[in-house]
Design a protein around this motif. Structure first.
Motif, mmCIF file in Angstrom:
data_model
loop_
_atom_site.group_PDB
_atom_site.id
_atom_site.type_symbol
_atom_site.label_atom_id
_atom_site.label_comp_id
_atom_site.label_asym_id
_atom_site.label_seq_id
_atom_site.Cartn_x
_atom_site.Cartn_y
_atom_site.Cartn_z
ATOM 1 N N ARG A 103 0.828 -1.204 0.000
ATOM 2 C CA ARG A 103 0.000 0.000 0.000
ATOM 3 C C ARG A 103 0.865 1.256 0.000
ATOM 4 O O ARG A 103 0.467 2.296 -0.518
ATOM 5 C CB ARG A 103 -0.921 -0.024 1.217
ATOM 6 C CG ARG A 103 -2.005 1.032 1.222
ATOM 7 C CD ARG A 103 -2.947 0.827 2.392
ATOM 8 N NE ARG A 103 -3.763 -0.365 2.215
ATOM 9 C CZ ARG A 103 -3.927 -1.325 3.128
ATOM 10 N NH1 ARG A 103 -3.312 -1.244 4.297
ATOM 11 N NH2 ARG A 103 -4.695 -2.360 2.874
ATOM 12 N N GLN A 104 2.052 1.163 0.582
ATOM 13 C CA GLN A 104 2.950 2.306 0.647
ATOM 14 C C GLN A 104 4.102 2.202 -0.359
ATOM 15 O O GLN A 104 5.082 2.946 -0.272
ATOM 16 C CB GLN A 104 3.488 2.479 2.070
ATOM 17 C CG GLN A 104 2.391 2.889 3.051
ATOM 18 C CD GLN A 104 2.904 3.145 4.457
ATOM 19 O OE1 GLN A 104 2.604 2.390 5.378
ATOM 20 N NE2 GLN A 104 3.663 4.215 4.651
ATOM 21 N N GLY A 105 3.973 1.278 -1.313
ATOM 22 C CA GLY A 105 4.955 1.173 -2.380
ATOM 23 C C GLY A 105 6.263 0.523 -1.986
ATOM 24 O O GLY A 105 7.263 0.654 -2.698
ATOM 25 N N ALA A 106 6.293 -0.197 -0.858
ATOM 26 C CA ALA A 106 7.523 -0.840 -0.398
ATOM 27 C C ALA A 106 7.603 -2.266 -0.928
ATOM 28 O O ALA A 106 6.581 -2.936 -1.103
ATOM 29 C CB ALA A 106 7.571 -0.859 1.128
ATOM 30 N N ARG A 107 8.835 -2.716 -1.150
ATOM 31 C CA ARG A 107 9.083 -4.092 -1.529
ATOM 32 C C ARG A 107 10.028 -4.699 -0.495
ATOM 33 O O ARG A 107 10.999 -4.076 -0.087
ATOM 34 C CB ARG A 107 9.685 -4.178 -2.934
ATOM 35 C CG ARG A 107 8.729 -3.705 -4.021
ATOM 36 C CD ARG A 107 7.497 -4.576 -4.109
ATOM 37 N NE ARG A 107 6.512 -4.101 -5.081
ATOM 38 C CZ ARG A 107 5.440 -3.384 -4.793
ATOM 39 N NH1 ARG A 107 5.202 -3.030 -3.528
ATOM 40 N NH2 ARG A 107 4.602 -3.009 -5.725
ATOM 41 N N LEU A 108 9.722 -5.933 -0.092
ATOM 42 C CA LEU A 108 10.397 -6.580 1.026
ATOM 43 C C LEU A 108 11.229 -7.764 0.554
ATOM 44 O O LEU A 108 11.145 -8.181 -0.599
ATOM 45 C CB LEU A 108 9.352 -7.062 2.044
ATOM 46 C CG LEU A 108 8.252 -6.077 2.426
ATOM 47 C CD1 LEU A 108 7.262 -6.743 3.373
ATOM 48 C CD2 LEU A 108 8.838 -4.811 3.041
ATOM 49 N N THR A 109 11.987 -8.324 1.480
ATOM 50 C CA THR A 109 12.691 -9.591 1.255
ATOM 51 C C THR A 109 12.230 -10.556 2.335
ATOM 52 O O THR A 109 12.342 -10.249 3.524
ATOM 53 C CB THR A 109 14.215 -9.400 1.336
ATOM 54 O OG1 THR A 109 14.627 -8.471 0.327
ATOM 55 C CG2 THR A 109 14.944 -10.720 1.132
ATOM 56 N N VAL A 110 11.701 -11.698 1.922
ATOM 57 C CA VAL A 110 11.177 -12.688 2.856
ATOM 58 C C VAL A 110 12.057 -13.924 2.806
ATOM 59 O O VAL A 110 12.213 -14.548 1.743
ATOM 60 C CB VAL A 110 9.722 -13.061 2.525
ATOM 61 C CG1 VAL A 110 9.195 -14.098 3.521
ATOM 62 C CG2 VAL A 110 8.830 -11.817 2.524
ATOM 63 N N LEU A 128 5.924 -13.499 -4.093
ATOM 64 C CA LEU A 128 6.510 -13.160 -5.390
ATOM 65 C C LEU A 128 5.594 -12.276 -6.222
ATOM 66 O O LEU A 128 6.051 -11.332 -6.873
ATOM 67 C CB LEU A 128 6.844 -14.442 -6.155
ATOM 68 C CG LEU A 128 7.965 -15.282 -5.540
ATOM 69 C CD1 LEU A 128 8.048 -16.632 -6.231
ATOM 70 C CD2 LEU A 128 9.302 -14.556 -5.616
ATOM 71 N N ASP A 129 4.302 -12.557 -6.204
ATOM 72 C CA ASP A 129 3.369 -11.759 -6.987
ATOM 73 C C ASP A 129 3.286 -10.322 -6.490
ATOM 74 O O ASP A 129 2.891 -9.420 -7.236
ATOM 75 C CB ASP A 129 1.976 -12.389 -6.971
ATOM 76 C CG ASP A 129 1.897 -13.653 -7.817
ATOM 77 O OD1 ASP A 129 2.842 -13.908 -8.587
ATOM 78 O OD2 ASP A 129 0.898 -14.393 -7.702
ATOM 79 N N GLY A 130 3.655 -10.089 -5.233
ATOM 80 C CA GLY A 130 3.693 -8.738 -4.696
ATOM 81 C C GLY A 130 4.957 -7.977 -5.056
ATOM 82 O O GLY A 130 5.120 -6.819 -4.649
ATOM 83 N N GLY A 131 5.870 -8.628 -5.789
ATOM 84 C CA GLY A 131 7.106 -7.970 -6.193
ATOM 85 C C GLY A 131 8.222 -8.054 -5.177
ATOM 86 O O GLY A 131 9.216 -7.325 -5.264
ATOM 87 N N HIS A 132 8.087 -8.965 -4.210
ATOM 88 C CA HIS A 132 9.069 -9.092 -3.138
ATOM 89 C C HIS A 132 10.086 -10.185 -3.454
ATOM 90 O O HIS A 132 9.825 -11.075 -4.257
ATOM 91 C CB HIS A 132 8.357 -9.417 -1.822
ATOM 92 C CG HIS A 132 7.191 -8.513 -1.540
ATOM 93 N ND1 HIS A 132 7.345 -7.205 -1.158
ATOM 94 C CD2 HIS A 132 5.844 -8.736 -1.615
ATOM 95 C CE1 HIS A 132 6.154 -6.655 -0.992
ATOM 96 N NE2 HIS A 132 5.229 -7.563 -1.268
ATOM 97 N N ASP A 133 11.242 -10.128 -2.800
ATOM 98 C CA ASP A 133 12.222 -11.210 -2.876
ATOM 99 C C ASP A 133 11.777 -12.358 -1.967
ATOM 100 O O ASP A 133 11.175 -12.134 -0.911
ATOM 101 C CB ASP A 133 13.588 -10.734 -2.390
ATOM 102 C CG ASP A 133 14.444 -10.101 -3.476
ATOM 103 O OD1 ASP A 133 13.997 -10.041 -4.636
ATOM 104 O OD2 ASP A 133 15.567 -9.652 -3.151
ATOM 105 N N LEU A 134 12.128 -13.576 -2.368
ATOM 106 C CA LEU A 134 11.842 -14.763 -1.556
ATOM 107 C C LEU A 134 13.114 -15.583 -1.433
ATOM 108 O O LEU A 134 13.808 -15.816 -2.437
ATOM 109 C CB LEU A 134 10.734 -15.594 -2.197
ATOM 110 C CG LEU A 134 10.341 -16.885 -1.488
ATOM 111 C CD1 LEU A 134 9.780 -16.599 -0.102
ATOM 112 C CD2 LEU A 134 9.309 -17.652 -2.327
#
Length: 265
Positions: A103-110, A128-134
């Protein structure tokens, strides 16, 4: 410094609870009754189904020439930080946290635990579909540095195999469990499994000690700077409640929360 109040903490937790309820309702909705045994599905004219499209494979690990085998932070010259999460715990809180970040345009690493992914396999694709690293955080989240060579290897490769089955990749990163840094043995085993680098961190949020959302926010913001890699956790309501204020204050400082891959690229 952003202050986390009881009001916005309750709001964040209500958001997580609402997402959990929505997920439960969605899981109870089927695609319609199953056809009886031996029945053949028929389609009306012009309603031919398109072939199934398989989701692309997740990004694979990559080597970063010039960087050490164990990475604790990214470049100090760019206004970016990586918020990294130990992937374990209540899946409703995980979904709430991912949604709040997006919602705030952040991308995370999980960094996901293998047996957690076995219980909640849909979360791999959701991340992954949210644009985050896995990435890989061992199979059972035990003290991997204290294990024998064969046992430590299994912890790494079992989680890698689980990620590969779910996403087509062993994951972009490896982080040891129950330790901020990998031992030389675990670093070597991770490399042999396909991870050129071990991902550590330079800011520990201490959210796993359950200090309250305000304390999580203060701890992160006190330590973060250009290139920081921050350690956080799924599964703790305090973290979900703190994240919006952490991201807001990072933005005020001109810092963007990006994936670790972007941070180092």
């Amino acid at each position: 410094m952003v202050q986390v109040t009881s009001t916005n903490r309750r709001g964040a937790l209500r958001t997580g609870a609402g997402l959990a309820a929505g997920a439960a309702l969605a899981s109870g909705c089927g695609a319609g009754p199953a056809a009886p045994p031996g029945a053949t599905a028929s389609a009306s004219p012009g309603s031919a189904r398109p072939p199934a499209v398989r989701a692309p494979a997740a990004p694979a690990p990559r080597a970063y020439p010039g960087l050490p085998a164990q990475i604790t932070h990214g470049p100090r010259t760019r206004p970016q930080v990586a918020l990294t999460f130990h992937g374990q715990g209540d899946p409703a809180l995980a979904r709430a946290l991912l949604t709040a970040a997006e919602r705030q345009g952040a991308r995370l690493t999980v960094l996901a635990v293998g047996d957690w992914l076995e219980e909640h396999p849909d979360l791999a694709r959701r991340i992954l579909d949210g644009g985050h690293d896995l990435g890989n955080h061992t199979q059972r989240h035990i003290a991997v540095n204290a294990l024998s060579e064969s046992a430590a290897r299994r912890e790494i490769t079992d989680c890698a195999d689980r990620l590969k089955r779910l996403t087509g990749s062993i994951g972009a990163w490896f982080r040891p469990s129950r330790a901020p840094a990998a031992s030389p043995l675990v670093t070597r085993l991770a490399r042999a499994a396909g991870y050129p680098h071990v991902l550590s961190y330079d800011v520990d949020s201490l959210d796993h000690t359950r200090p309250g959302a305000a304390a999580v926010t203060r701890t992160v913001l006190a330590g973060v700077r250009n290139g920081s890699v921050v350690s956080l956790h799924f599964g703790f309501p305090d973290t979900v409640a703190a994240l919006p204020d952490v991201l807001t204050e990072l933005g005020r400082r001109g810092l963007r929360a990006v994936t670790t891959t972007e941070l180092l690229s």
